[in-house]
Design an enzyme around this catalytic site. Structure first.
Site, PDB file in Angstrom:
ATOM      1  N   GLU A 185      -9.355  26.625  -9.857  1.00  0.00           N
ATOM      2  CA  GLU A 185      -8.969  24.956  -9.835  1.00  0.00           C
ATOM      3  C   GLU A 185      -8.888  24.629 -11.902  1.00  0.00           C
ATOM      4  O   GLU A 185      -8.280  23.386 -11.678  1.00  0.00           O
ATOM      5  CB  GLU A 185     -10.804  24.937 -10.196  1.00  0.00           C
ATOM      6  CG  GLU A 185     -11.883  25.395 -11.249  1.00  0.00           C
ATOM      7  CD  GLU A 185     -12.942  24.019 -10.999  1.00  0.00           C
ATOM      8  OE1 GLU A 185     -13.363  24.059  -9.638  1.00  0.00           O
ATOM      9  OE2 GLU A 185     -13.873  25.081 -11.991  1.00  0.00           O
TER      10      GLU A 185
ATOM     11  N   ASP B  61     -17.782  32.284 -13.504  1.00  0.00           N
ATOM     12  CA  ASP B  61     -16.556  32.715 -14.243  1.00  0.00           C
ATOM     13  C   ASP B  61     -16.260  34.232 -14.605  1.00  0.00           C
ATOM     14  O   ASP B  61     -14.613  34.479 -15.189  1.00  0.00           O
ATOM     15  CB  ASP B  61     -16.455  31.576 -15.415  1.00  0.00           C
ATOM     16  CG  ASP B  61     -16.162  30.286 -13.916  1.00  0.00           C
ATOM     17  OD1 ASP B  61     -15.926  29.884 -13.122  1.00  0.00           O
ATOM     18  OD2 ASP B  61     -16.200  29.233 -15.337  1.00  0.00           O
TER      19      ASP B  61
ATOM     20  N   ARG C  11     -12.301  27.090 -14.733  1.00  0.00           N
ATOM     21  CA  ARG C  11     -11.980  26.108 -15.493  1.00  0.00           C
ATOM     22  C   ARG C  11     -10.970  26.948 -16.367  1.00  0.00           C
ATOM     23  O   ARG C  11     -10.106  26.074 -16.282  1.00  0.00           O
ATOM     24  CB  ARG C  11     -13.173  25.518 -16.168  1.00  0.00           C
ATOM     25  CG  ARG C  11     -14.417  25.201 -16.199  1.00  0.00           C
ATOM     26  CD  ARG C  11     -15.424  24.582 -16.489  1.00  0.00           C
ATOM     27  NE  ARG C  11     -15.010  24.078 -17.330  1.00  0.00           N
ATOM     28  CZ  ARG C  11     -14.951  22.641 -17.394  1.00  0.00           C
ATOM     29  NH1 ARG C  11     -15.781  21.597 -15.584  1.00  0.00           N
ATOM     30  NH2 ARG C  11     -14.593  21.393 -17.383  1.00  0.00           N
TER      31      ARG C  11
ATOM     32  N   HIS D  65     -19.004  24.580  -4.742  1.00  0.00           N
ATOM     33  CA  HIS D  65     -20.568  25.306  -5.485  1.00  0.00           C
ATOM     34  C   HIS D  65     -20.786  25.730  -3.936  1.00  0.00           C
ATOM     35  O   HIS D  65     -22.255  26.654  -4.581  1.00  0.00           O
ATOM     36  CB  HIS D  65     -20.915  24.595  -4.963  1.00  0.00           C
ATOM     37  CG  HIS D  65     -21.176  22.884  -7.012  1.00  0.00           C
ATOM     38  ND1 HIS D  65     -19.924  22.072  -6.401  1.00  0.00           N
ATOM     39  CD2 HIS D  65     -21.665  23.098  -7.867  1.00  0.00           C
ATOM     40  CE1 HIS D  65     -19.282  20.791  -7.655  1.00  0.00           C
ATOM     41  NE2 HIS D  65     -21.236  21.843  -8.735  1.00  0.00           N
TER      42      HIS D  65
ATOM     43  N   GLN E 136     -20.029  28.960  -3.753  1.00  0.00           N
ATOM     44  CA  GLN E 136     -19.702  30.284  -4.474  1.00  0.00           C
ATOM     45  C   GLN E 136     -20.806  30.134  -6.091  1.00  0.00           C
ATOM     46  O   GLN E 136     -21.117  31.276  -5.885  1.00  0.00           O
ATOM     47  CB  GLN E 136     -18.331  30.436  -6.038  1.00  0.00           C
ATOM     48  CG  GLN E 136     -17.088  29.870  -5.013  1.00  0.00           C
ATOM     49  CD  GLN E 136     -15.932  29.813  -5.848  1.00  0.00           C
ATOM     50  OE1 GLN E 136     -15.200  30.258  -6.538  1.00  0.00           O
ATOM     51  NE2 GLN E 136     -15.812  28.377  -5.184  1.00  0.00           N
ATOM     52  N   ARG E 137     -21.938  29.413  -5.956  1.00  0.00           N
ATOM     53  CA  ARG E 137     -22.734  29.233  -6.717  1.00  0.00           C
ATOM     54  C   ARG E 137     -23.342  28.895  -6.458  1.00  0.00           C
ATOM     55  O   ARG E 137     -25.438  29.639  -7.600  1.00  0.00           O
ATOM     56  CB  ARG E 137     -22.755  27.747  -7.924  1.00  0.00           C
ATOM     57  CG  ARG E 137     -21.598  27.856  -8.942  1.00  0.00           C
ATOM     58  CD  ARG E 137     -21.649  27.347 -10.392  1.00  0.00           C
ATOM     59  NE  ARG E 137     -22.615  26.185 -10.614  1.00  0.00           N
ATOM     60  CZ  ARG E 137     -21.940  25.002 -11.027  1.00  0.00           C
ATOM     61  NH1 ARG E 137     -21.295  25.253 -11.729  1.00  0.00           N
ATOM     62  NH2 ARG E 137     -23.251  23.461 -10.972  1.00  0.00           N
TER      63      ARG E 137
ATOM     64  N   THR F   5     -22.422  33.355 -16.192  1.00  0.00           N
ATOM     65  CA  THR F   5     -21.603  32.302 -15.728  1.00  0.00           C
ATOM     66  C   THR F   5     -20.918  33.141 -14.708  1.00  0.00           C
ATOM     67  O   THR F   5     -20.486  34.046 -14.986  1.00  0.00           O
ATOM     68  CB  THR F   5     -20.820  31.736 -16.554  1.00  0.00           C
ATOM     69  OG1 THR F   5     -19.812  31.312 -16.390  1.00  0.00           O
ATOM     70  CG2 THR F   5     -20.176  33.136 -17.418  1.00  0.00           C
TER      71      THR F   5
END
Length: 343
Positions: free
Chosen positions: A223, A128, A172, A273, A275-276, A126
């Site tokens: 976010e 995150d 998130r 996105h 970042q992904r 992830t």
């Protein structure tokens, strides 16, 4: 041994590097056959897979995305989900399943293992960086680099136009990306889910900064950042088909409120996105390779129900069920570092 691999949840820089490492050691060292299930758990549930070998994985180390595809499907979405998984494992002769994913995908892996439907080993994935019991998840370093580069660019346009720039980044439930990128990019303020914010205090901070002659300000917002109760009303969030809350939009809310309270021209940039996607950083390529090797080693040790984890500069194994009990928040000590540089 015939070993299965799947990538589930959101895409992430470095997924292909992990798969490549698994395949390389499985084939060259252990003499295994590796199969890749397509689109995460959907491929397992529907019996869709491709054969993977060293030749097929050539050139994928720096490649973003995942050659296997991904989705947010889960065995829990079907009444006979566990039976479907068990049937696919038996019909394909797959003796072990390496599950590469975040909290949702790995939690499904716990259920599959406990039901005896497959022998599972987990790999935490992830951007995150919120999976428990591991200090670092792959994709995080790349995401922070992308966010930091964006903040660096926004500094120059903010200074040119005497503006406040609000940058919304992913995160998130935790603010690892926001905190790291905020520190690295020299943000004026960083708002994270772990620390509910007071929009009036945010505006007052920016006003004080401008009174000292600092006209350009950068506010980084995760976010999932939330205002303190009773300070700001947010619209009711939407929920997607998998039951996940659709986040995003807090950056625009914060920007609108800052401008209304200060009168300063305020603009918002949502990185989303970006970042992904794309090429993983050098650090992530090394980390991914290490994760992949550790995962196939765990398979051959028969360490079912384990997750490979990065702790103290080494790869270790932890219980997968323990790793997904709760998300890993930003360290208060690190957020205090960020707070030191707030205006």
């Amino acid at each position: 041994m015939r070993v299965g691999v799947l990538t589930g949840g959101g895409d992430c820089p470095g997924l292909n590097a992990v798969i490549r490492a698994i395949v390389r050691k499985a084939e060259r060292h252990y003499g295994d056959t590796v199969v890749g299930f397509l689109d995460g758990w959907r491929g397992v549930l529907e019996g869709e897979f491709i054969e993977l070998d060293v030749e097929r994985m050539r050139g994928t180390l720096p490649r973003g995305g995942t050659v296997l595809g991904t989705s947010r499907f889960s065995p829990r979405m079907y009444e006979d989900g566990m039976e479907r998984v068990r049937s696919t494992m038996e019909n394909t002769g797959t003796e072990a399943l390496i599950v590469i994913g975040g909290e949702g995908t790995l939690s499904a892996g716990v259920g599959v293992g406990e039901a005896g439907a497959a022998n599972v080993v987990g790999v935490p994935k992830t951007i995150d960086n919120d999976i428990g019991l591991t200090e670092l998840t792959f994709g995080f370093d790349t995401a922070v680099e992308v966010a930091t580069a964006a903040i660096d660019r926004l500094h120059t346009t903010a200074e040119s136009h005497d503006r406040v720039m609000v940058v919304e980044v992913m995160g998130r439930h935790v603010g690892h990306i926001a905190t790291w990128a905020g520190i690295a990019g020299g943000a004026t303020l960083t708002l994270v889910p772990e620390e509910p914010f007071d929009i009036n205090a945010v505006a007052e901070t920016i006003v004080r900064r401008h009174e000292r002659g600092r006209w350009a300000s950068i506010v980084v917002v995760a976010e999932g950042a939330q205002p303190k109760e009773g300070t700001l009303e947010l619209p009711e969030p939407e929920v997607d088909q998998y039951g996940h809350v659709r986040l995003g939009g807090i950056g625009q809310v914060v920007a609108t409120e800052i401008e209304a309270r200060t009168g300063f021209d305020t603009r918002v940039t949502v990185l989303g996105h970006i970042q992904r996607g794309g090429t993983p950083s050098a650090l992530d390529r090394v980390l991914c390779s290490w994760y992949g090797i550790a995962a196939i080693d765990a398979v051959h040790d028969g360490d079912w129900g384990s997750m490979v984890a990065f702790q103290g500069g080494e790869m270790v194994r932890v219980r997968l069920a323990d790793a997904v009990v709760e998300l890993k928040p930003v360290s208060p000590a690190l957020y205090d570092v960020a707070r030191t540089f707030f205006a």
